[in-house]
Every structure is written in structure tokens, then in C-alpha cells.
Design an enzyme around this catalytic site. Structure first.
Site, PDB file in Angstrom:
ATOM      1  CE  LYS A  14     -42.547  10.979  -3.422  1.00 50.73           C
ATOM      2  NZ  LYS A  14     -42.478  10.319  -2.104  1.00 50.73           N
ATOM      3  NE  ARG A  87     -36.078  11.718  -1.199  1.00 52.39           N
ATOM      4  CZ  ARG A  87     -36.566  10.723  -1.932  1.00 52.39           C
ATOM      5  NH1 ARG A  87     -36.544  10.781  -3.236  1.00 52.39           N
ATOM      6  NH2 ARG A  87     -37.101   9.683  -1.344  1.00 52.39           N
ATOM      7  NE  ARG A 126     -42.502   1.150  -0.820  1.00 54.08           N
ATOM      8  CZ  ARG A 126     -42.239   2.459  -0.871  1.00 54.08           C
ATOM      9  NH1 ARG A 126     -43.086   3.296  -1.448  1.00 54.08           N
ATOM     10  NH2 ARG A 126     -41.145   2.938  -0.322  1.00 54.08           N
ATOM     11  NE  ARG A 159     -37.487   1.342  -1.745  1.00 55.77           N
ATOM     12  CZ  ARG A 159     -37.884   2.601  -1.900  1.00 55.77           C
ATOM     13  NH1 ARG A 159     -38.848   2.890  -2.770  1.00 55.77           N
ATOM     14  NH2 ARG A 159     -37.332   3.573  -1.202  1.00 55.77           N
ATOM     15  NE  ARG A 170     -37.080   5.437   2.750  1.00 55.44           N
ATOM     16  CZ  ARG A 170     -37.958   4.531   2.326  1.00 55.44           C
ATOM     17  NH1 ARG A 170     -38.113   3.387   2.982  1.00 55.44           N
ATOM     18  NH2 ARG A 170     -38.664   4.754   1.249  1.00 55.44           N
TER      19      ARG A 170
HETATM   20  P1  AMP Z   1     -37.320   6.742  -3.109  1.00 50.25           P
HETATM   21  O1  AMP Z   1     -37.485   5.520  -3.956  1.00 50.25           O
HETATM   22  O2  AMP Z   1     -37.793   7.983  -3.781  1.00 50.25           O
HETATM   23  O3  AMP Z   1     -37.896   6.552  -1.727  1.00 50.25           O
HETATM   24  O4  AMP Z   1     -35.736   6.940  -2.910  1.00 50.25           O
HETATM   25  C1  AMP Z   1     -34.959   5.943  -2.292  1.00 50.25           C
HETATM   26  C2  AMP Z   1     -33.635   6.511  -1.813  1.00 50.25           C
HETATM   27  O5  AMP Z   1     -32.877   7.023  -2.932  1.00 50.25           O
HETATM   28  C3  AMP Z   1     -33.738   7.705  -0.873  1.00 50.25           C
HETATM   29  O6  AMP Z   1     -33.942   7.305   0.469  1.00 50.25           O
HETATM   30  C4  AMP Z   1     -32.376   8.356  -1.073  1.00 50.25           C
HETATM   31  O7  AMP Z   1     -31.352   7.637  -0.441  1.00 50.25           O
HETATM   32  C5  AMP Z   1     -32.176   8.202  -2.568  1.00 50.25           C
HETATM   33  N1  AMP Z   1     -32.756   9.347  -3.314  1.00 50.25           N
HETATM   34  C6  AMP Z   1     -33.745   9.304  -4.236  1.00 50.25           C
HETATM   35  N2  AMP Z   1     -33.997  10.518  -4.736  1.00 50.25           N
HETATM   36  C7  AMP Z   1     -33.144  11.368  -4.095  1.00 50.25           C
HETATM   37  C8  AMP Z   1     -32.920  12.776  -4.155  1.00 50.25           C
HETATM   38  N3  AMP Z   1     -33.636  13.566  -4.972  1.00 50.25           N
HETATM   39  N4  AMP Z   1     -31.959  13.306  -3.354  1.00 50.25           N
HETATM   40  C9  AMP Z   1     -31.233  12.533  -2.527  1.00 50.25           C
HETATM   41  N5  AMP Z   1     -31.392  11.202  -2.422  1.00 50.25           N
HETATM   42  C10 AMP Z   1     -32.349  10.613  -3.187  1.00 50.25           C
END
Ligand code: AMP
Length: 212
Positions: A14, A87, A126, A159, A170
Site C-alpha cells: 500500500k 483498520r 523492508r 522499522r 500484526r
Molecule cells: P503501518 O505503517 O500502517 O503498518 O502502521 C504501523 C502501526 O501503527 C500499526 O501496527 C499500528 O500499531 C499503528 N496504526 C497505524 N494505523 C492504525 C489504525 N488505523 N488503527 C490502529 N493502529 C494503527
């Protein structure tokens, strides 16, 4: 204001496709993961609230996320790419209400469908730029100069949640809380399935076929 949601498991591509969409069409990229990481880096109160959850691979509670998105929406304009939000069903319902207030709606939800083995390969390789959020892959999509971001020359990092143990957590969160959004957006007749097992260009071509 158009709204395009990119829905899919972590590592489904994404973020990469969002970057292409920003470059090609000038969309505004709203990545809640990037906003959270930026706040953690700057040690803001929001960053402190989210750090434990995000670094452990767990979802941040809905009320914190919704407040964050409401605040962020006031600072941006233009057509939006929603990457990583919503989410959960609660977030999706709240987003519908927020957009309704802005006399806007969701135009497309692109669902990135991907095989789980591929996710693990992608996430483990990554590399992320802590400054601009651009992502690379050690072998499949390396930066021009090893270890530094093409965009701003910041040293790339892995990360804290991009390792096998955290990916399992996750993915569990994805299956429990996020996967039901596929049916939610199918019911609203805004969902298109994108075959995200393919590599970059083939995924882009599918997105172009939808947005044309
Ligand atoms: P991402 O970069 O989208 O993989 O997000 C990294 C982390 O941020 C996730 O594993 C969650 O801990 C938190 N996070 C990001 N977006 C959300 C969301 N919409 N709802 C809850 N936690 C989120």
C-alpha cells in the site's frame, strides 16, 4: 475532494503504490502509520501514547486513532489516499461520518490481496526512511545508493515492528480487526480487488485500470 482507501495486510504494498499515486497525480497521502512514527520520533504526547502499541505490532485504540485523523484532516487538502486507516469497523463508520460532514464520500477502496508468505519476505527485507517515510526493499527495490534514501539522503532504517515476531502479531490484528472491512466496503459497492502478489508495475497497472 476524492477519497481512495488502500486496504490490505501489512506488507501488501500500500505504501509503495501510495508514493506512485502521489507522484503521478499529486494526491495527498494520509498514512496513519507514518503519522504515528513521526510523532514517536518527535516524542510528542501522541507519540508517547502510541509507541507501546505500534512497536509491539498491536493496533492503537480507536478513540486515539479517530482523534488523530480528525486533527490531521484539518491540516490537509486535495484528493486523499487513505493508507492504514480505517483498520477497524468502528474507524470505518467514523470515517463515513467525517466525510459526510465534509460533503464527501469514499470513491474507491482498493483491496490489496496477497499471499502471506510473500508478506513475510517483503516485510523482513523492508527499509524505511525515517524522514519522509519512503520504503525500499533490500533486494527487490533497493535505493540508488545503498542504505540511504533517494529522496532526502537520510540513512534508512528497519522499522521496530518489521521483524518476524511482530509480523505475526500484526497479521493476527489484521485478520481479527481489519479483514472484516472487505465485506464492509463490498456492501457499499466501492471495493475493487487488486492482485498484490504481483510486483510493482503490474500492481500499478491494475490501479490505473480502476482510476482511469
Ligand atoms: P503501518 O505503517 O500502517 O503498518 O502502521 C504501523 C502501526 O501503527 C500499526 O501496527 C499500528 O500499531 C499503528 N496504526 C497505524 N494505523 C492504525 C489504525 N488505523 N488503527 C490502529 N493502529 C494503527
Amino acid at each position: 475532494m476524492r477519497n481512495i482507501i488502500l486496504l490490505g495486510a501489512p506488507g501488501s504494498g500500500k505504501g509503495t503504490q501510495s508514493e506512485y499515486l502521489v507522484k503521478q497525480f499529486g494526491f495527498t497521502h494520509l498514512s496513519t502509520g507514518n503519522i504515528i512514527r513521526d510523532n514517536i520520533e518527535r516524542k510528542t504526547p501522541l507519540g508517547v501514547l502510541c509507541q507501546q502499541y505500534s512497536e509491539q505490532g498491536q493496533l492503537v485504540p480507536d478513540d486515539i486513532m479517530i482523534q488523530m485523523v480528525e486533527n490531521h484532516l484539518q491540516t490537509i487538502t486535495g484528493d486523499l489516499i487513505w493508507d492504514g486507516f480505517p483498520r477497524t469497523i468502528i474507524q470505518a463508520e467514523k470515517l463515513d461520518q467525517l466525510l459526510q460532514k465534509l460533503h464527501s464520500k469514499i470513491d474507491y477502496t482498493l483491496y490489496f490481496e496477497i499471499n502471506e508468505k510473500k508478506i513475510i519476505e517483503r516485510i523482513i527485507g523492508r527499509l524505511t526512511c525515517p524522514t519522509c517515510g519512503l520504503t525500499y526493499h533490500k533486494t527487490a527495490l533497493p535505493p540508488k545508493v545503498q542504505g540511504v534514501c533517494d529522496n532526502d539522503q537520510t540513512p534508512l532504517v528497519q522499522r521496530k515492528d518489521d521483524n518476524e515476531a511482530k509480523i505475526k502479531i500484526r497479521l493476527a490484528a489484521y485478520h481479527n480487526d481489519t479483514a472484516p472491512l472487505v465485506q464492509y466496503y463490498l456492501n457499499k459497492q466501492v471495493l475493487t480487488v487488486i492482485d498484490a502478489d504481483m510486483e510493482g508495475h503490474a500492481v500499478w497497472d491494475q490501479i490505473m485500470a480502476v482510476l482511469k
